[in-house]
Design a protein around this motif. Structure first.
Motif, short mmCIF file in Angstrom:
data_model
loop_
_atom_site.label_atom_id
_atom_site.label_comp_id
_atom_site.label_asym_id
_atom_site.label_seq_id
_atom_site.Cartn_x
_atom_site.Cartn_y
_atom_site.Cartn_z
N UNK A 1 0.87 -1.18 0.00
CA UNK A 1 0.00 0.00 0.00
C UNK A 1 0.90 1.23 0.00
N UNK A 2 0.40 2.32 -0.52
CA UNK A 2 1.17 3.56 -0.55
C UNK A 2 0.26 4.74 -0.31
N UNK A 3 0.85 5.79 0.24
CA UNK A 3 0.10 7.02 0.51
C UNK A 3 1.06 8.19 0.50
N UNK A 4 0.53 9.37 0.23
CA UNK A 4 1.32 10.59 0.30
C UNK A 4 0.72 11.50 1.35
N UNK A 5 1.55 11.97 2.25
CA UNK A 5 1.06 12.79 3.35
C UNK A 5 0.37 14.05 2.85
N UNK A 6 -0.85 14.23 3.31
CA UNK A 6 -1.56 15.50 3.13
C UNK A 6 -1.48 16.20 4.48
N UNK A 7 -0.59 17.16 4.56
CA UNK A 7 -0.29 17.79 5.84
C UNK A 7 -1.54 18.41 6.49
N UNK A 8 -2.29 19.19 5.71
CA UNK A 8 -3.46 19.86 6.27
C UNK A 8 -4.54 18.85 6.64
N UNK A 9 -4.75 17.84 5.80
CA UNK A 9 -5.79 16.86 6.09
C UNK A 9 -5.46 16.09 7.37
N UNK A 10 -4.17 15.78 7.57
CA UNK A 10 -3.78 15.09 8.80
C UNK A 10 -4.06 15.95 10.02
N UNK A 11 -3.75 17.25 9.93
CA UNK A 11 -4.04 18.16 11.04
C UNK A 11 -5.55 18.21 11.29
N UNK A 12 -6.34 18.28 10.20
CA UNK A 12 -7.80 18.29 10.35
C UNK A 12 -8.29 17.03 11.05
N UNK A 13 -7.72 15.89 10.70
CA UNK A 13 -8.13 14.63 11.32
C UNK A 13 -7.87 14.63 12.82
N UNK A 14 -6.76 15.25 13.22
CA UNK A 14 -6.44 15.33 14.65
C UNK A 14 -7.49 16.17 15.37
N UNK A 15 -7.84 17.30 14.76
CA UNK A 15 -8.86 18.17 15.36
C UNK A 15 -10.19 17.43 15.46
N UNK A 16 -10.61 16.77 14.39
CA UNK A 16 -11.89 16.07 14.37
C UNK A 16 -11.93 14.92 15.37
#
Length: 438
Positions: free
Chosen positions: A85-100
């Motif tokens: 599996x592979x993924x590319x970090x979406x910095x803003x989306x990861x921050x949003x996920x932490x908030x949510x």
């Protein structure tokens, strides 16, 4: 020089995280992807996390794009049930996920819509490195993959990757943030009195520098994030300990250039100081050749001899009869050098000054065009020899400073890697630990 054996590292089920780090432009993304492909085809269930904005990983794996969700890669060979599996970090989306994940719906919405938060999550210094560690912690906690390969951000310094979580945690837990939080915590008239008396000078100055609306956005953000600040530092500390734990292996990636290896040496020293488990050094784009018998000195002397019409041998100090050309290398040597173009990164031959065999060759003195072409090829060959010798000296300096660090040398490919076959080729070169001589 110790040879780094990567197949045993990939096969060891105790190895759960491999972190590829190093300066920008040295091939970290390709190395991480090639290790992921090889591990999957040897039976591991692998996820590769890349932070490379060039999206080369997605292209090499035959998919249009990667995002913040791990995507399964088709075309993985092997009969042991491995997956990639592979993924590319979406910095803003990861921050949003932490908030949510750590705020109720109303507070999460207030934070996500706050202008200061949007700026912070999109480009605050150190946010990308911090979010890479957050995502690593999330992937490890899911326990869905038995190997995580991390392609670290293209940092200018080793300090960026290792220090960013602490820096961002310190910012969010620092005195300035706490000072901004104080009025909201005190509440009511007491809070307003504190704000008007104790902070009037500071807020007035900041308001002039940053703008009153910006300062208000910051204060609103701080009030909404109040309950979350401690969690950033806690998670940063937990991920840092994860990187130090058994089961994590760091690979420092470099090229055989002075600046890249100087940076690699700094990484090695910093990892040791932080008690991070270093597996070894991956040295990318190393040049090799099958024309190792033809030394630079002999090639240059033969080229000069051809230019002079075959009269003398400057290298051996002998006078020859015109036409014998004893200093001209064997036809096979010239053919090998001629078959390679200046753009072929594998063309630089390995220097072998000890070999100096004189062999008679056909008389070509009456063919000026052939002589000129051959002389040009010989000079090209000598230049490539110098490149190879320079790389060897650079490697020797690194190994003299860090003899304890195992090294895997990866021969340069003639072109870019753009598919799984290319990643397999890199994986083969990574794990042989030597430079092909043909």
């Amino acid at each position: 020089m110790q040879t780094l054996a990567l197949d045993p590292l990939l096969d060891d089920r105790g190895t759960r995280i491999i972190v590829c780090c190093g300066a920008g432009g040295v091939g970290k993304t390709t190395t991480a992807a090639a290790l992921g492909v090889r591990a999957a085809e040897r039976g591991r269930k692998v996820v590769v996390l890349t932070i490379d904005p060039a999206r080369r990983l997605a292209q090499s794996m035959g998919i249009d794009s990667l995002d913040n969700i791990p995507r399964k890669i088709d075309g993985i060979k092997g009969s042991d049930g491995g997956e990639l599996h592979a993924m590319m970090l979406d910095m803003k989306r990861t921050f949003d996920e932490i908030v949510e994940a750590h705020a109720d719906a109303d507070r999460a919405r207030a934070i996500l819509e706050n202008p200061f938060y949007q700026s912070l999550s999109a480009g605050f210094a150190g946010t990308q490195e911090y979010m890479a560690m957050e995502k690593l912690g999330q992937l490890r906690a899911r326990d869905e993959w038995d190997l995580i390969v991390v392609d670290t951000p293209p940092s200018r310094s080793a300090l960026d990757f290792l220090d960013a979580p602490k820096r961002l945690g310190s910012f969010l837990d620092g005195k300035f943030i706490k000072l901004l939080m104080a009025p909201a915590k005190m509440g009511g008239r007491a809070g307003m009195k504190f704000l008007n008396v104790g902070m009037s000078m500071m807020t007035g100055t900041l308001g002039k520098l940053l703008g009153g609306q910006f300062l208000k956005d910051v204060q609103t953000f701080v009030a909404a994030m109040d309950t979350m600040f401690g969690g950033f530092r806690t998670r940063a500390d937990a991920t840092y300990k994860l990187l130090q734990a058994p089961g994590t292996a760091f690979l420092v990636v470099a090229t055989p250039e002075r600046d890249a290896l100087r940076e690699a040496a700094y990484f090695v020293e910093r990892l040791a100081a932080e008690e991070m488990p270093l597996a070894g050094l991956v040295l990318n784009r190393v040049h090799g050749s099958g024309a190792a018998r033809l030394s630079a000195e002999r090639a240059r002397a033969a080229a000069e001899n051809l230019d002079e019409g075959g009269m003398t041998d400057p290298g051996a100090g002998k006078t020859e009869i015109r036409g014998s050309l004893a200093t001209i290398p064997e036809p096979s040597d010239i053919a090998t050098a001629a078959a390679r173009s200046p753009q072929d990164p594998q063309a630089a031959p390995t220097a072998d000054p000890a070999h100096d065999r004189d062999t008679d060759v056909p008389d070509i003195t009456n063919a000026p065009d052939v002589r000129r072409l051959t002389a040009g090829l010989l000079r090209l060959h000598a230049e490539r020899m110098q490149v190879l010798a320079r790389e060897q000296r650079t490697r020797d300096r690194f190994t003299a400073l860090h003899p304890e660090v195992p090294v895997a040398e990866v021969a340069a490919l003639p072109g870019d890697v753009h598919d799984l076959a290319g990643l397999r080729a890199i994986g083969d070169r990574l794990t042989t630990g030597r430079i092909p001589q043909s």
